[in-house]
Design an enzyme around this catalytic site. Structure first.
Site, PDB file in Angstrom:
ATOM      1  N   GLY A 173      10.815   2.120   4.806  1.00  5.10           N
ATOM      2  CA  GLY A 173      11.434   1.124   3.939  1.00  5.10           C
ATOM      3  C   GLY A 173      11.742  -0.188   4.646  1.00  5.10           C
ATOM      4  CG  ASP A 195       6.848   6.012   6.764  1.00 11.24           C
ATOM      5  OD1 ASP A 195       7.888   6.080   7.430  1.00 11.24           O
ATOM      6  OD2 ASP A 195       5.957   6.884   6.833  1.00 11.24           O
ATOM      7  CG  ASP A 202      -0.286  -0.344   2.508  1.00 11.08           C
ATOM      8  OD1 ASP A 202       0.940  -0.559   2.528  1.00 11.08           O
ATOM      9  OD2 ASP A 202      -0.992  -0.418   3.529  1.00 11.08           O
ATOM     10  CB  THR A 255       7.462  -3.098   5.582  1.00 12.71           C
ATOM     11  OG1 THR A 255       7.072  -2.540   6.842  1.00 12.71           O
ATOM     12  CG2 THR A 255       6.549  -4.252   5.239  1.00 12.71           C
ATOM     13  CE  LYS A 283       3.634   8.057   5.172  1.00  9.74           C
ATOM     14  NZ  LYS A 283       3.237   7.234   6.373  1.00  9.74           N
ATOM     15  CG  ASP A 286      -4.273  -0.163  10.290  1.00  7.57           C
ATOM     16  OD1 ASP A 286      -3.284  -0.186   9.520  1.00  7.57           O
ATOM     17  OD2 ASP A 286      -4.224  -0.558  11.466  1.00  7.57           O
TER      18      ASP A 286
HETATM   19  P1  IMP Z   1       7.658   1.131   6.449  1.00  7.71           P
HETATM   20  O1  IMP Z   1       8.093  -0.227   6.898  1.00  7.71           O
HETATM   21  O2  IMP Z   1       7.950   2.187   7.476  1.00  7.71           O
HETATM   22  O3  IMP Z   1       8.160   1.498   5.069  1.00  7.71           O
HETATM   23  O4  IMP Z   1       6.068   1.138   6.379  1.00  7.71           O
HETATM   24  C1  IMP Z   1       5.396   0.354   5.473  1.00  7.71           C
HETATM   25  C2  IMP Z   1       4.329  -0.490   6.118  1.00  7.71           C
HETATM   26  O5  IMP Z   1       3.771   0.108   7.286  1.00  7.71           O
HETATM   27  C3  IMP Z   1       3.236  -0.662   5.132  1.00  7.71           C
HETATM   28  O6  IMP Z   1       2.993  -2.051   5.032  1.00  7.71           O
HETATM   29  C4  IMP Z   1       2.052   0.082   5.691  1.00  7.71           C
HETATM   30  O7  IMP Z   1       0.938  -0.761   5.706  1.00  7.71           O
HETATM   31  C5  IMP Z   1       2.450   0.514   7.081  1.00  7.71           C
HETATM   32  N1  IMP Z   1       2.409   1.998   7.121  1.00  7.71           N
HETATM   33  C6  IMP Z   1       3.434   2.858   6.942  1.00  7.71           C
HETATM   34  N2  IMP Z   1       3.033   4.144   6.979  1.00  7.71           N
HETATM   35  C7  IMP Z   1       1.694   4.080   7.178  1.00  7.71           C
HETATM   36  C8  IMP Z   1       0.670   5.100   7.242  1.00  7.71           C
HETATM   37  O8  IMP Z   1       0.891   6.302   7.107  1.00  7.71           O
HETATM   38  N3  IMP Z   1      -0.597   4.644   7.446  1.00  7.71           N
HETATM   39  C9  IMP Z   1      -0.908   3.336   7.559  1.00  7.71           C
HETATM   40  N4  IMP Z   1       0.008   2.358   7.464  1.00  7.71           N
HETATM   41  C10 IMP Z   1       1.298   2.718   7.279  1.00  7.71           C
HETATM   42 MG    MG Z   2       1.201  -2.758   5.019  1.00  5.84          MG
END
Ligand code: IMP
Ligand code: MG
Length: 174
Positions: A99, A97, A94, A101, A125, A153
């Site tokens: 990175g 952010d 989706d 994940t 983002k 969510d």
């Molecule tokens: P990352 O690991 O920080 O890049 O975040 C990615 C994961 O966290 C994604 O699978 C999103 O579902 C969740 N996530 C990151 N930012 C948001 C947000 O602003 N709203 C909801 N879910 C988020």
């Molecule tokens: Mg997610």
């Protein structure tokens, strides 16, 4: 809450990613991997825009708990069940952010011996990355805070909203 992406913006972004996937993968019968839970609506809309053969798989990752900040520790709650050996894989997220994940998921997929691993996301983002991860297909790239709706969510709320909204920027760092 402020509208970040309207239903129309989302439709356009979905079509853009679908067009890019068609260009690169229409002859490769890729496995499209939906990252639960957040990507479920994007995934459902995306696959309906594709007119070439593909297969679907689902994984589940979590790192945010019930908050709006990543813990940096990515838990794989559901691993791929089908063989990815020698296959072209597209991880469908989706949003990206920090990175963390996608970095973790990419490594997990890579270990399963695929021919290639690509990444698609509805929303990138901008300016938030803490680890580098190559994102091949992006629906929309923009600067924003914490986002909800259209599958995403905050503590399991708002997933059913048809558009994407930005929670108050103040909540990002709380
Ligand atoms: P990352 O690991 O920080 O890049 O975040 C990615 C994961 O966290 C994604 O699978 C999103 O579902 C969740 N996530 C990151 N930012 C948001 C947000 O602003 N709203 C909801 N879910 C988020
Ligand atoms: Mg997610």
């Amino acid at each position: 809450m402020k509208v970040l992406l309207s239903e129309d913006d989302i439709r356009k972004a979905v079509r853009k990613v679908a067009g890019d996937l068609s260009r690169d993968l229409s002859q490769k019968r890729p496995i499209l991997v939906c990252v639960l839970k957040g990507a479920f609506l994007f995934f459902a809309d995306l696959v309906r825009e594709l007119d070439f053969p593909f297969e679907v798989e689902f994984v589940r990752a979590a790192s945010y708990g019930s908050g709006t900040k990543t813990s940096g520790r990515v838990e794989l709650l559901l691993a791929p069940q089908m063989s990815l050996l020698g296959r072209h894989v597209v991880i469908v997220e989706d949003l990206v952010d920090s990175g963390f994940t996608l970095q973790a998921l990419r490594r997990t997929m890579q270990d399963l011996g695929p021919a290639s691993v690509r990444i698609a996301t509805l929303l990138d983002k901008e300016g938030r990355r803490e680890v580098e991860v190559p994102v091949d297909y992006v629906g929309v790239k923009m600067r924003c805070g914490f986002v909800v709706g259209y599958g995403t969510d905050c503590a399991e709320r708002y997933r059913g909203l048809p558009a994407m909204f930005e929670l108050e920027p103040g909540e990002i760092d709380s």
